[in-house]
Scaffold this active site. Structure first.
Site, PDB file in Angstrom:
ATOM      1  N   ASP A 148      51.075  50.884  45.827  1.00  0.00           N
ATOM      2  CA  ASP A 148      51.144  49.485  46.202  1.00  0.00           C
ATOM      3  C   ASP A 148      50.928  48.675  44.906  1.00  0.00           C
ATOM      4  OD1 ASP A 148      50.906  47.140  47.876  1.00  0.00           O
ATOM      5  OD2 ASP A 148      48.758  47.252  47.528  1.00  0.00           O
ATOM      6  N   LEU A 149      51.281  47.406  44.914  1.00  0.00           N
ATOM      7  CA  LEU A 149      51.103  46.600  43.686  1.00  0.00           C
ATOM      8  C   LEU A 149      49.832  45.743  43.747  1.00  0.00           C
ATOM      9  CD1 LEU A 149      52.234  45.535  40.960  1.00  0.00           C
ATOM     10  CD2 LEU A 149      53.431  43.787  42.290  1.00  0.00           C
ATOM     11  N   ASP A 150      49.883  44.719  44.621  1.00  0.00           N
ATOM     12  CA  ASP A 150      48.778  43.749  44.670  1.00  0.00           C
ATOM     13  C   ASP A 150      47.489  44.420  45.127  1.00  0.00           C
ATOM     14  OD1 ASP A 150      50.289  41.392  44.046  1.00  0.00           O
ATOM     15  OD2 ASP A 150      51.162  41.500  46.035  1.00  0.00           O
ATOM     16  N   THR A 166      46.293  40.798  41.740  1.00  0.00           N
ATOM     17  CA  THR A 166      46.950  39.600  42.272  1.00  0.00           C
ATOM     18  C   THR A 166      46.511  39.307  43.706  1.00  0.00           C
ATOM     19  OG1 THR A 166      48.777  41.115  42.557  1.00  0.00           O
ATOM     20  CG2 THR A 166      49.021  39.454  40.842  1.00  0.00           C
ATOM     21  N   LYS A 184      46.138  40.951  53.530  1.00  0.00           N
ATOM     22  CA  LYS A 184      46.523  41.846  52.434  1.00  0.00           C
ATOM     23  C   LYS A 184      47.661  42.767  52.877  1.00  0.00           C
ATOM     24  CE  LYS A 184      42.230  41.947  49.792  1.00  0.00           C
ATOM     25  NZ  LYS A 184      41.102  42.781  49.344  1.00  0.00           N
ATOM     26  N   ARG A 191      54.896  37.372  53.201  1.00  0.00           N
ATOM     27  CA  ARG A 191      54.593  35.943  53.048  1.00  0.00           C
ATOM     28  C   ARG A 191      54.722  35.200  54.386  1.00  0.00           C
ATOM     29  NH1 ARG A 191      58.183  33.286  48.547  1.00  0.00           N
ATOM     30  NH2 ARG A 191      57.710  35.306  47.626  1.00  0.00           N
ATOM     31  N   SER A 212      55.802  47.918  47.436  1.00  0.00           N
ATOM     32  CA  SER A 212      55.084  46.649  47.597  1.00  0.00           C
ATOM     33  C   SER A 212      55.799  45.735  48.579  1.00  0.00           C
ATOM     34  CB  SER A 212      54.995  45.957  46.230  1.00  0.00           C
ATOM     35  OG  SER A 212      54.572  44.616  46.387  1.00  0.00           O
ATOM     36  N   ALA A 213      55.018  44.938  49.309  1.00  0.00           N
ATOM     37  CA  ALA A 213      55.603  43.946  50.225  1.00  0.00           C
ATOM     38  C   ALA A 213      56.053  42.694  49.473  1.00  0.00           C
ATOM     39  CB  ALA A 213      54.572  43.558  51.275  1.00  0.00           C
ATOM     40  N   LYS A 270      54.827  46.060  56.324  1.00  0.00           N
ATOM     41  CA  LYS A 270      53.665  46.911  56.609  1.00  0.00           C
ATOM     42  C   LYS A 270      52.916  46.263  57.783  1.00  0.00           C
ATOM     43  CE  LYS A 270      53.129  47.744  51.635  1.00  0.00           C
ATOM     44  NZ  LYS A 270      52.313  47.495  50.430  1.00  0.00           N
ATOM     45  N   GLU A 319      46.825  52.466  48.293  1.00  0.00           N
ATOM     46  CA  GLU A 319      46.884  51.167  48.975  1.00  0.00           C
ATOM     47  C   GLU A 319      45.521  50.491  49.017  1.00  0.00           C
ATOM     48  OE1 GLU A 319      48.027  48.675  50.601  1.00  0.00           O
ATOM     49  OE2 GLU A 319      50.152  49.089  50.696  1.00  0.00           O
ATOM     50  N   ASP A 320      45.510  49.163  48.929  1.00  0.00           N
ATOM     51  CA  ASP A 320      44.243  48.439  49.053  1.00  0.00           C
ATOM     52  C   ASP A 320      44.119  47.722  50.404  1.00  0.00           C
ATOM     53  OD1 ASP A 320      46.255  46.488  48.414  1.00  0.00           O
ATOM     54  OD2 ASP A 320      44.634  45.062  48.045  1.00  0.00           O
TER      55      ASP A 320
HETATM   56  P1  B16 Z   1      54.989  37.662  48.014  1.00  0.00           P
HETATM   57  P2  B16 Z   1      51.498  44.411  48.155  1.00  0.00           P
HETATM   58  C1  B16 Z   1      51.730  42.000  49.256  1.00  0.00           C
HETATM   59  O1  B16 Z   1      51.870  42.844  48.158  1.00  0.00           O
HETATM   60  C2  B16 Z   1      50.398  41.268  49.215  1.00  0.00           C
HETATM   61  O2  B16 Z   1      49.337  42.188  49.425  1.00  0.00           O
HETATM   62  C3  B16 Z   1      50.353  40.212  50.277  1.00  0.00           C
HETATM   63  O3  B16 Z   1      49.128  39.495  50.191  1.00  0.00           O
HETATM   64  C4  B16 Z   1      51.535  39.271  50.087  1.00  0.00           C
HETATM   65  O4  B16 Z   1      51.560  38.284  51.097  1.00  0.00           O
HETATM   66  C5  B16 Z   1      52.818  40.095  50.133  1.00  0.00           C
HETATM   67  O5  B16 Z   1      52.787  41.088  49.128  1.00  0.00           O
HETATM   68  C6  B16 Z   1      54.041  39.231  49.913  1.00  0.00           C
HETATM   69  O6  B16 Z   1      54.001  38.766  48.594  1.00  0.00           O
HETATM   70  O7  B16 Z   1      54.575  36.354  48.609  1.00  0.00           O
HETATM   71  O8  B16 Z   1      54.740  37.767  46.526  1.00  0.00           O
HETATM   72  O9  B16 Z   1      56.385  38.076  48.400  1.00  0.00           O
HETATM   73  O10 B16 Z   1      50.031  44.496  48.358  1.00  0.00           O
HETATM   74  O11 B16 Z   1      52.331  45.037  49.258  1.00  0.00           O
HETATM   75  O12 B16 Z   1      51.931  44.844  46.768  1.00  0.00           O
HETATM   76 MG    MG Z   2      48.067  45.487  48.187  1.00  0.00          MG
END
Ligand code: B16
Ligand code: MG
Length: 221
Positions: free
Chosen positions: A9-11, A17, A45, A49, A114-115, A145, A169-170
């Protein structure tokens, strides 16, 4: 089945982030007269969006027009990207760069799952875009997810079966997604939030050097 692929996962896993998302959503929630607490934020998390804003509106018991919805998601992203613009290579979380480099030296294949629609931009900012054999992000997936789609696509791009992959994953939703996909899930964060993960570590510095090799040899699940 032998573990051959690792999906990150990224964030909140590679970079912090997750905190920037929290600050930006807190500001959006405040404009709606709602206070976003750290506890409620745990449920955002890993959530897309659009789904994140819908959750905030549901918690606040507020209905808005589609036009305002679109404005708030794009405004939140502008705010979020202003935080991202301050990032550099130093913002990769401790131990992550070394962990991935070691995996690659040992022949594992590495993917991002990542999402976020901002994933590639963030990886470029922190100088990590070249480290991944495959990247799946919010621009590629249709089901968010806890649906496993993002990780199943990652496994497929690596040419592996889900059972051959470990996911880091976090988020609660992300751990559930990995479990739903039939992968080994490793939670990064607090046990109390991630008790459904197969393994949990506070951060990458806490992970024993041979953890992945042990998983491979013991086929722990
Ligand atoms: P964006 P991950 C997710 O990334 C975040 O955890 C989540 O908080 C965020 O809303 C989602 O990406 C969408 O991100 O607005 O940048 O498209 O944890 O799956 O890497
Ligand atoms: Mg994450």
């Amino acid at each position: 089945m032998k573990i051959e692929g690792i999906i990150f996962d990224l964030d909140g896993v590679i970079v912090d982030t997750a905190h920037f998302h929290y600050l930006a959503w807190k500001k959006t929630a405040a404009t709606l007269g709602f206070e976003l607490t750290p506890e409620l934020n745990e449920q955002l998390k890993g959530v897309s969006r659009i789904d994140s804003l819908q959750k905030i509106l549901d918690w606040a018991g507020i209905e808005i027009t589609q036009e305002r919805f679109d404005f708030l998601t794009s405004d939140k992203n502008v705010d979020y990207l202003a935080h991202v613009a301050t990032m550099s290579a130093d913002d990769v979380l401790p131990g992550v760069r070394e962990f991935i480099a070691k995996l690659k030296r040992e022949g594992y294949r590495v993917a991002l799952g990542s999402a976020s629609k901002n994933a590639r931009h963030i990886l470029e900012r922190v100088g990590m875009i070249d480290q991944f054999d495959a990247i799946v992000d919010g621009t590629n997936v249709s089901a968010a997810k806890p649906d496993p789609e993002v990780f199943l696509q990652g496994a497929e791009l690596l040419g592996l079966q889900p059972q051959q992959c470990v996911v880091f994953e976090d988020s609660k939703a992300g751990v559930t997604a990995a479990n739903n996909g039939g992968m080994v899930s490793v939670g990064i964060g607090k046990q109390e939030h991630l008790s459904h993960a197969h393994h949990v570590f506070e951060n990458f510095e806490q992970i024993p050097t041979d953890f992945i090799n042990l998983l491979t040899s013991e086929e722990v699940k």
